[in-house]
Design a protein around this motif. Structure first.
Motif, PDB file in Angstrom:
ATOM      1  N   GLY A  40      10.550   7.275 -16.290  1.00 50.15           N
ATOM      2  CA  GLY A  40       9.673   7.224 -15.120  1.00 50.15           C
ATOM      3  C   GLY A  40       9.181   5.814 -14.848  1.00 50.15           C
ATOM      4  O   GLY A  40       9.179   5.349 -13.703  1.00 50.15           O
ATOM      5  N   LEU A  41       8.793   5.121 -15.904  1.00 46.04           N
ATOM      6  CA  LEU A  41       8.326   3.737 -15.766  1.00 46.04           C
ATOM      7  C   LEU A  41       9.455   2.825 -15.305  1.00 46.04           C
ATOM      8  O   LEU A  41       9.265   1.975 -14.430  1.00 46.04           O
ATOM      9  N   THR A  42      10.652   3.023 -15.863  1.00 42.29           N
ATOM     10  CA  THR A  42      11.815   2.222 -15.459  1.00 42.29           C
ATOM     11  C   THR A  42      12.135   2.440 -13.987  1.00 42.29           C
ATOM     12  O   THR A  42      12.405   1.491 -13.249  1.00 42.29           O
ATOM     13  N   GLY A  43      12.096   3.696 -13.551  1.00 41.64           N
ATOM     14  CA  GLY A  43      12.342   4.006 -12.146  1.00 41.64           C
ATOM     15  C   GLY A  43      11.313   3.376 -11.225  1.00 41.64           C
ATOM     16  O   GLY A  43      11.649   2.850 -10.166  1.00 41.64           O
ATOM     17  N   THR A  44      10.061   3.412 -11.642  1.00 42.22           N
ATOM     18  CA  THR A  44       8.988   2.810 -10.848  1.00 42.22           C
ATOM     19  C   THR A  44       9.173   1.297 -10.739  1.00 42.22           C
ATOM     20  O   THR A  44       9.052   0.727  -9.649  1.00 42.22           O
ATOM     21  N   ILE A  45       9.494   0.659 -11.849  1.00 44.29           N
ATOM     22  CA  ILE A  45       9.718  -0.795 -11.841  1.00 44.29           C
ATOM     23  C   ILE A  45      10.903  -1.142 -10.948  1.00 44.29           C
ATOM     24  O   ILE A  45      10.828  -2.070 -10.134  1.00 44.29           O
ATOM     25  N   ALA A  46      12.002  -0.386 -11.075  1.00 50.62           N
ATOM     26  CA  ALA A  46      13.187  -0.638 -10.245  1.00 50.62           C
ATOM     27  C   ALA A  46      12.856  -0.472  -8.764  1.00 50.62           C
ATOM     28  O   ALA A  46      13.289  -1.273  -7.934  1.00 50.62           O
ATOM     29  N   PHE A  47      12.071   0.547  -8.435  1.00 53.09           N
ATOM     30  CA  PHE A  47      11.685   0.765  -7.048  1.00 53.09           C
ATOM     31  C   PHE A  47      10.901  -0.430  -6.504  1.00 53.09           C
ATOM     32  O   PHE A  47      11.170  -0.911  -5.409  1.00 53.09           O
ATOM     33  N   PHE A  48       9.911  -0.914  -7.267  1.00 52.54           N
ATOM     34  CA  PHE A  48       9.092  -2.029  -6.788  1.00 52.54           C
ATOM     35  C   PHE A  48       9.893  -3.330  -6.705  1.00 52.54           C
ATOM     36  O   PHE A  48       9.667  -4.142  -5.804  1.00 52.54           O
ATOM     37  N   ILE A  49      10.838  -3.535  -7.614  1.00 50.64           N
ATOM     38  CA  ILE A  49      11.705  -4.724  -7.519  1.00 50.64           C
ATOM     39  C   ILE A  49      12.552  -4.637  -6.253  1.00 50.64           C
ATOM     40  O   ILE A  49      12.641  -5.598  -5.485  1.00 50.64           O
ATOM     41  N   PHE A  50      13.169  -3.478  -6.020  1.00 52.01           N
ATOM     42  CA  PHE A  50      13.987  -3.291  -4.821  1.00 52.01           C
ATOM     43  C   PHE A  50      13.152  -3.456  -3.556  1.00 52.01           C
ATOM     44  O   PHE A  50      13.555  -4.140  -2.613  1.00 52.01           O
ATOM     45  N   ALA A  51      11.977  -2.826  -3.526  1.00 51.96           N
ATOM     46  CA  ALA A  51      11.098  -2.927  -2.354  1.00 51.96           C
ATOM     47  C   ALA A  51      10.655  -4.370  -2.122  1.00 51.96           C
ATOM     48  O   ALA A  51      10.625  -4.844  -0.977  1.00 51.96           O
ATOM     49  N   TYR A  64      13.567 -10.188   2.001  1.00 55.31           N
ATOM     50  CA  TYR A  64      14.708 -10.349   2.905  1.00 55.31           C
ATOM     51  C   TYR A  64      14.261 -10.219   4.364  1.00 55.31           C
ATOM     52  O   TYR A  64      14.613 -11.034   5.207  1.00 55.31           O
ATOM     53  N   ILE A  65      13.455  -9.205   4.652  1.00 49.57           N
ATOM     54  CA  ILE A  65      12.980  -8.991   6.027  1.00 49.57           C
ATOM     55  C   ILE A  65      12.119 -10.161   6.496  1.00 49.57           C
ATOM     56  O   ILE A  65      12.267 -10.647   7.623  1.00 49.57           O
TER      57      ILE A  65
END
Length: 186
Positions: free
Chosen positions: A10-21, A27-28
């Motif tokens: 869960g923590l890994t997924g959250t970190i990956a989400f915030f890095i991607f976001a 980029y935007i």
């Protein structure tokens, strides 16, 4: 799967989400305020093909991705994206064509381009600084979706969908809270 593993995932997924976001937001922002820097920071940049000059290799509404160029390694026949004053009106447009010829000019290069299937060079003359990127790959017809998303109607449609989905999530969560409050604890 034990509780410790679930917590780590869960923590890994959250970190990956915030890095991607964060990368998406960067980029935007670069595209909005410093569009010429996007390819330098991310090493790639997408474009939508808007003319038939490169058909059948690159078709109208294909999305192409170009990579940060090393002008010293360009060769005749490479496909490049560049800025050129094609109408000779003082305004440079973005174009993607083949390299027709490259000539060294001191510390710089003079680059001539041509369309697909043409043995005659384009009328404009490019310098190294005019080259934006080297063709990497294309995604057929993705430009239709991109142009829709950029249009006022597309922006409005996305905004309405976000609001509707947000409202549905809110209603569902409110219903669960009410149900939990009414049901007796076991």
């Amino acid at each position: 799967m034990n509780a410790q593993t679930k917590k780590v995932l869960g923590l890994t997924g959250t970190i990956a989400f915030f890095i991607f976001a964060g990368l998406l937001i960067l980029y935007i922002l670069l595209e909005l305020f410093l569009p010429n820097m996007t390819i330098k920071v991310f090493q790639f940049k997408p474009y939508v093909v808007i003319t038939e000059s490169m058909e059948p290799v690159l078709n109208v509404d294909d999305m192409i991705v170009v990579t940060n160029p090393n002008v010293d390694k360009l060769e005749v026949g490479d496909i490049i994206t560049f800025r050129a004053d094609i109408d000779y009106n003082g305004s440079k447009e973005i174009v993607t064509h083949y390299i027709y010829s490259i000539t060294e000019d001191g510390d710089d290069y003079i680059i001539r381009t041509n369309r697909y299937g043409s043995n005659v060079p384009d009328t404009w003359i490019l310098r190294s600084a005019d080259v934006i990127g080297v063709y990497g790959f294309r995604i057929p017809q993705l430009g239709v979706f991109i142009n829709f998303v950029k249009s006022p109607f597309g922006i409005a449609a996305i905004a309405v969908n976000v609001i509707v989905i947000g409202a549905i999530v809110y209603i569902v969560k409110s219903g669960k809270k009410e149900k939990e409050q009414k049901s007796p604890d076991a």
